[in-house]
Design a protein around this motif. Structure first.
Motif, mmCIF file in Angstrom:
data_model
loop_
_atom_site.group_PDB
_atom_site.id
_atom_site.type_symbol
_atom_site.label_atom_id
_atom_site.label_comp_id
_atom_site.label_asym_id
_atom_site.label_seq_id
_atom_site.Cartn_x
_atom_site.Cartn_y
_atom_site.Cartn_z
ATOM 1 N N MET A 1 -51.824 35.217 -74.197
ATOM 2 C CA MET A 1 -50.603 34.403 -74.248
ATOM 3 C C MET A 1 -50.450 33.816 -75.659
ATOM 4 N N ALA A 2 -49.242 33.873 -76.175
ATOM 5 C CA ALA A 2 -48.991 33.304 -77.507
ATOM 6 C C ALA A 2 -49.018 31.778 -77.435
ATOM 7 N N ALA A 3 -49.253 31.160 -78.575
ATOM 8 C CA ALA A 3 -49.269 29.691 -78.616
ATOM 9 C C ALA A 3 -47.885 29.152 -78.235
ATOM 10 N N MET A 4 -47.897 28.053 -77.526
ATOM 11 C CA MET A 4 -46.666 27.356 -77.140
ATOM 12 C C MET A 4 -46.571 26.074 -77.943
ATOM 13 N N ARG A 5 -45.323 25.592 -78.084
ATOM 14 C CA ARG A 5 -45.103 24.267 -78.669
ATOM 15 C C ARG A 5 -44.448 23.387 -77.608
ATOM 16 N N LEU A 6 -45.138 22.307 -77.280
ATOM 17 C CA LEU A 6 -44.631 21.355 -76.290
ATOM 18 C C LEU A 6 -44.429 20.018 -76.979
ATOM 19 N N ALA A 7 -43.409 19.278 -76.544
ATOM 20 C CA ALA A 7 -43.141 17.970 -77.137
ATOM 21 C C ALA A 7 -42.652 17.024 -76.056
ATOM 22 N N THR A 8 -42.573 15.746 -76.425
ATOM 23 C CA THR A 8 -42.007 14.729 -75.544
ATOM 24 C C THR A 8 -40.816 14.122 -76.260
ATOM 25 N N ILE A 9 -39.687 14.096 -75.574
ATOM 26 C CA ILE A 9 -38.470 13.572 -76.196
ATOM 27 C C ILE A 9 -37.928 12.390 -75.382
ATOM 28 N N ARG A 10 -37.120 11.581 -76.059
ATOM 29 C CA ARG A 10 -36.395 10.513 -75.374
ATOM 30 C C ARG A 10 -35.027 11.064 -74.983
ATOM 31 N N THR A 11 -34.713 10.899 -73.701
ATOM 32 C CA THR A 11 -33.425 11.401 -73.221
ATOM 33 C C THR A 11 -33.019 10.626 -71.986
ATOM 34 N N ASP A 12 -31.738 10.349 -71.850
ATOM 35 C CA ASP A 12 -31.200 9.673 -70.661
ATOM 36 C C ASP A 12 -31.946 8.387 -70.337
ATOM 37 N N GLY A 13 -32.330 7.635 -71.340
ATOM 38 C CA GLY A 13 -32.989 6.350 -71.112
ATOM 39 C C GLY A 13 -34.435 6.449 -70.667
ATOM 40 N N THR A 14 -35.000 7.663 -70.692
ATOM 41 C CA THR A 14 -36.407 7.826 -70.336
ATOM 42 C C THR A 14 -36.999 8.896 -71.257
ATOM 43 N N THR A 15 -38.135 9.435 -70.896
ATOM 44 C CA THR A 15 -38.694 10.517 -71.714
ATOM 45 C C THR A 15 -38.871 11.760 -70.855
ATOM 46 N N SER A 16 -38.973 12.894 -71.539
ATOM 47 C CA SER A 16 -39.165 14.166 -70.841
ATOM 48 C C SER A 16 -39.989 15.098 -71.716
ATOM 49 N N ALA A 17 -40.828 15.894 -71.073
ATOM 50 C CA ALA A 17 -41.516 16.968 -71.786
ATOM 51 C C ALA A 17 -40.540 18.112 -72.011
ATOM 52 N N VAL A 18 -40.725 18.800 -73.123
ATOM 53 C CA VAL A 18 -39.922 19.999 -73.412
ATOM 54 C C VAL A 18 -40.823 21.089 -73.977
ATOM 55 N N ARG A 19 -40.366 22.318 -73.823
ATOM 56 C CA ARG A 19 -40.984 23.454 -74.510
ATOM 57 C C ARG A 19 -40.056 23.844 -75.650
ATOM 58 N N LEU A 20 -40.583 23.933 -76.853
ATOM 59 C CA LEU A 20 -39.755 24.258 -78.012
ATOM 60 C C LEU A 20 -39.691 25.777 -78.153
ATOM 61 N N GLU A 21 -38.461 26.283 -78.267
ATOM 62 C CA GLU A 21 -38.239 27.735 -78.418
ATOM 63 C C GLU A 21 -37.216 27.940 -79.516
ATOM 64 N N GLY A 22 -37.674 28.263 -80.706
ATOM 65 C CA GLY A 22 -36.729 28.467 -81.812
ATOM 66 C C GLY A 22 -35.926 27.206 -82.067
ATOM 67 N N ASP A 23 -34.601 27.322 -82.026
ATOM 68 C CA ASP A 23 -33.769 26.159 -82.321
ATOM 69 C C ASP A 23 -33.336 25.422 -81.053
ATOM 70 N N GLU A 24 -34.083 25.663 -79.961
ATOM 71 C CA GLU A 24 -33.773 24.973 -78.706
ATOM 72 C C GLU A 24 -35.027 24.372 -78.087
ATOM 73 N N ALA A 25 -34.802 23.379 -77.239
ATOM 74 C CA ALA A 25 -35.868 22.831 -76.408
ATOM 75 C C ALA A 25 -35.472 23.033 -74.957
ATOM 76 N N VAL A 26 -36.457 23.409 -74.144
ATOM 77 C CA VAL A 26 -36.218 23.624 -72.721
ATOM 78 C C VAL A 26 -36.899 22.491 -71.970
ATOM 79 N N GLN A 27 -36.113 21.742 -71.211
ATOM 80 C CA GLN A 27 -36.658 20.565 -70.547
ATOM 81 C C GLN A 27 -37.585 20.967 -69.399
ATOM 82 N N LEU A 28 -38.754 20.327 -69.357
ATOM 83 C CA LEU A 28 -39.729 20.576 -68.292
ATOM 84 C C LEU A 28 -39.710 19.406 -67.314
#
Ligand code: MG
Length: 282
Positions: free
Chosen positions: A1-28
């Protein structure tokens, strides 16, 4: 499996994990990366699931792990820095702790506490734990590392040096950027790879080193700390800083109102924090 990039963002007054894919983030479906790391088979699930897509340019990064059970830090861990300070290489890592309230996001403003004149930078490789581990062998320690990120162990030198113990200078609230992303270690060799790290302040390169100069590397540290305590998913180990901190310069240099601090680890990421003096009245 290739390396993944995961982050935590602030959204909608709370936080959410995301997976970074190129110029997009996919909310987890998790409030932060720490919660993702608690999932069963988190690598498979994090790569295969996801909801809303958000343009990466719009992301507001929170601390990578918002509620780590533990943040362990290592002092005096780069060979060149130890030797240039005229010290012997130590037989054991110098460990201390930081509380999670010390963390800020990768691009947050760094508010310099009004009670200190000596706020200093410490660029460091952050190891993020991805599985519970106790009394680990080297192999088990390597397997327990979820991946790497960037931390700046910002330190109030005047407070650090008040006593023999450093805690009070190391854990001031909202002073340590962590992020922006976790880069997972799924690819063979990444758990033991060397990375170039640097810290620049107002465009001037203050620290410049390779993690190959670490006396106690990520696997050593996970194994050693796991002898003391169970490391949990989402725990963070700040592996120590190389030479070039402001306090050791002649004359000494410290972060000031308006200072621009950039902490970079090649292949892992970059934190960029503008400093602002705290208003003294409170
Ligand atoms: Mg440090």
């Amino acid at each position: 499996m290739a390396a993944m990039r995961l982050a935590t963002i602030r959204t909608d007054g709370t936080t959410s994990a995301v997976r970074l894919e190129g110029d997009e983030a996919v909310q987890l479906d998790a409030p932060d990366v720490g919660a993702v790391l608690h999932w069963d088979r988190w690598r498979d699930r994090a790569v295969a699931t996801g909801g809303r897509r958000i343009p990466a340019d719009d992301l507001d990064y929170a601390p990578l792990v918002t509620r780590p059970d533990k943040i362990l830090c290592v002092g005096l861990n780069y060979r060149n820095h130890i030797l240039e300070m005229g010290r012997e290489l130590p037989p054991y890592p110098t460990l201390f702790a930081k509380y999670r309230s010390a963390l800020i996001g990768a691009f947050d403003e760094l508010v310099l506490p009004a009670v200190s004149e000596n706020v200093d930078w410490e660029a460091e490789l952050a190891v993020v734990v991805g599985a519970p581990v106790r009394n680990a062998t080297a192999e088990e320690a390597a397997a327990a590392i979820a991946g790497y990120s960037v931390i700046n162990d910002v330190t109030l030198r005047d407070w650090q040096n008040r006593t023999m113990q450093w805690l009070q200078g190391k854990t001031f609230e909202a002073t340590s950027p962590l992020g922006p992303a976790l880069v997972t270690t799924d690819e063979p060799g990444v758990a033991t790879a060397a990375f170039d790290l640097s810290c620049t302040v107002d465009g001037e390169r203050m620290q410049d080193a390779s993690t190959s100069d670490l006396l106690f590397g990520p696997v050593d540290l996970v194994a050693y700390i796991s002898t003391i305590v169970t490391l949990e998913p989402g725990d963070v180990i700040a592996t120590g800083t190389p030479g070039g901190v402001g306090h050791a310069r002649k004359p000494p240099r410290y972060l000031r109102d308006g200072s621009d601090m950039v902490t970079t680890i090649a292949g892992i990421g970059e934190c960029h924090n503008r400093c602002r003096a705290e208003s003294p009245a409170k």
